[in-house]
Design a protein around this motif. Structure first.
Motif, short mmCIF file in Angstrom:
data_model
loop_
_atom_site.label_atom_id
_atom_site.label_comp_id
_atom_site.label_asym_id
_atom_site.label_seq_id
_atom_site.Cartn_x
_atom_site.Cartn_y
_atom_site.Cartn_z
N SER A 15 30.67 -68.84 -145.04
CA SER A 15 29.68 -68.60 -145.86
C SER A 15 30.15 -67.57 -146.87
N CYS A 16 29.44 -67.58 -148.00
CA CYS A 16 29.67 -66.50 -148.76
C CYS A 16 28.90 -65.28 -148.14
N LYS A 17 29.19 -64.15 -148.75
CA LYS A 17 28.63 -62.90 -148.09
C LYS A 17 27.26 -62.78 -148.72
N LYS A 18 26.47 -62.00 -147.76
CA LYS A 18 25.28 -61.88 -148.25
C LYS A 18 25.22 -61.03 -149.74
N VAL A 19 24.08 -61.21 -150.55
CA VAL A 19 23.93 -60.65 -151.69
C VAL A 19 22.66 -59.87 -151.63
N LEU A 20 22.73 -58.59 -152.07
CA LEU A 20 21.50 -57.74 -151.92
C LEU A 20 21.13 -57.56 -153.64
N ILE A 33 16.74 -57.75 -162.58
CA ILE A 33 17.03 -58.24 -161.50
C ILE A 33 18.48 -57.35 -161.43
N ASP A 34 18.79 -56.67 -160.35
CA ASP A 34 20.02 -55.76 -160.01
C ASP A 34 20.96 -56.20 -158.87
N PHE A 35 22.01 -56.80 -159.03
CA PHE A 35 22.69 -56.95 -157.64
C PHE A 35 23.67 -56.06 -157.59
N LEU A 36 23.55 -55.68 -156.19
CA LEU A 36 24.51 -54.65 -155.71
C LEU A 36 26.03 -55.09 -155.51
N GLU A 37 27.09 -54.55 -156.09
CA GLU A 37 28.50 -54.95 -155.84
C GLU A 37 28.78 -54.96 -154.32
N GLN A 38 29.48 -55.92 -154.03
CA GLN A 38 30.05 -56.15 -152.81
C GLN A 38 30.83 -54.79 -152.23
N GLY A 39 30.60 -54.54 -151.01
CA GLY A 39 31.14 -53.34 -150.36
C GLY A 39 30.39 -52.26 -150.87
N CYS A 40 29.30 -52.05 -151.60
CA CYS A 40 28.60 -50.87 -151.89
C CYS A 40 27.34 -50.87 -150.95
N THR A 41 26.76 -49.78 -150.78
CA THR A 41 25.64 -49.61 -149.97
C THR A 41 24.62 -48.54 -150.62
N ILE A 42 23.49 -49.14 -150.62
CA ILE A 42 22.35 -48.35 -151.30
C ILE A 42 22.02 -47.06 -150.94
#
Length: 167
Positions: A15-20, A33-42
């Motif tokens: 499956s594709c990774k989760k999208v935050l 709508i703001d998508f977090l880049e893959q590999g980043c954390t809030i």
């Protein structure tokens, strides 16, 4: 049991990774709508960067809003309550609707937006993250004119109940 057919094994697909995704909305609809880049954390810095994007989106989409009328309602996650974030919100002239501790179900998007979005997208297959992002944006565009005002009304009722019970 002997003589029973062998259980079928199904191939699993990656499956594709989760999208935050962070969504800011009001009774007129989605503002950002703001998508977090893959590999980043809030963290606080990332959340403040998102708030700056929100400030610009409000300026473009809701120019009639007075800065002092802007009230954020988010949960008590550390990036939302850190000194860095609260100072940035104060500099922007905004206020925050108090969120009671241990009440994650009262975060507006978690309570009113994401369950409906998940129900609509359940069972869909996406080949990559861009398809997921596009599906989310399309879902937002397809909401009828009463979707967001109705949820703000429900949120107001829930917040009023919460405040009455805490007295």
């Amino acid at each position: 049991r002997p003589g029973s057919p062998r259980p079928q094994k199904f191939k699993t697909q990656r499956s594709c990774k989760k999208v935050l995704v962070t969504v800011f909305w009001d009774n007129q609809g989605v503002i950002l709508i703001d998508f977090l880049e893959q590999g980043c954390t809030i963290n606080s810095d990332r959340y403040v960067a998102t708030l700056r994007k929100l400030k610009e989106a409000i300026r473009r989409k809701r120019p009639e809003l007075n800065v002092l009328d802007i009230k954020l309602h988010h949960d008590n996650a550390r990036p939302h309550t850190s000194f860095v974030t609260t100072a940035a919100i104060a500099r922007m002239g905004w206020s925050v609707v108090p969120h009671p501790p241990y009440s994650p179900d009262l975060a507006p998007s978690d309570f009113h937006l994401f369950p409906s979005m998940k129900d609509s997208l359940r069972g869909e297959r996406f080949d990559d993250l861009d398809e997921v992002k596009n599906a989310i944006k399309m879902w937002v565009r397809q909401r009828d004119v009463e979707f967001f005002p109705k949820r703000i009304f429900l949120l107001d009722k829930k917040v009023a109940q919460m405040h009455r019970s805490s007295w």
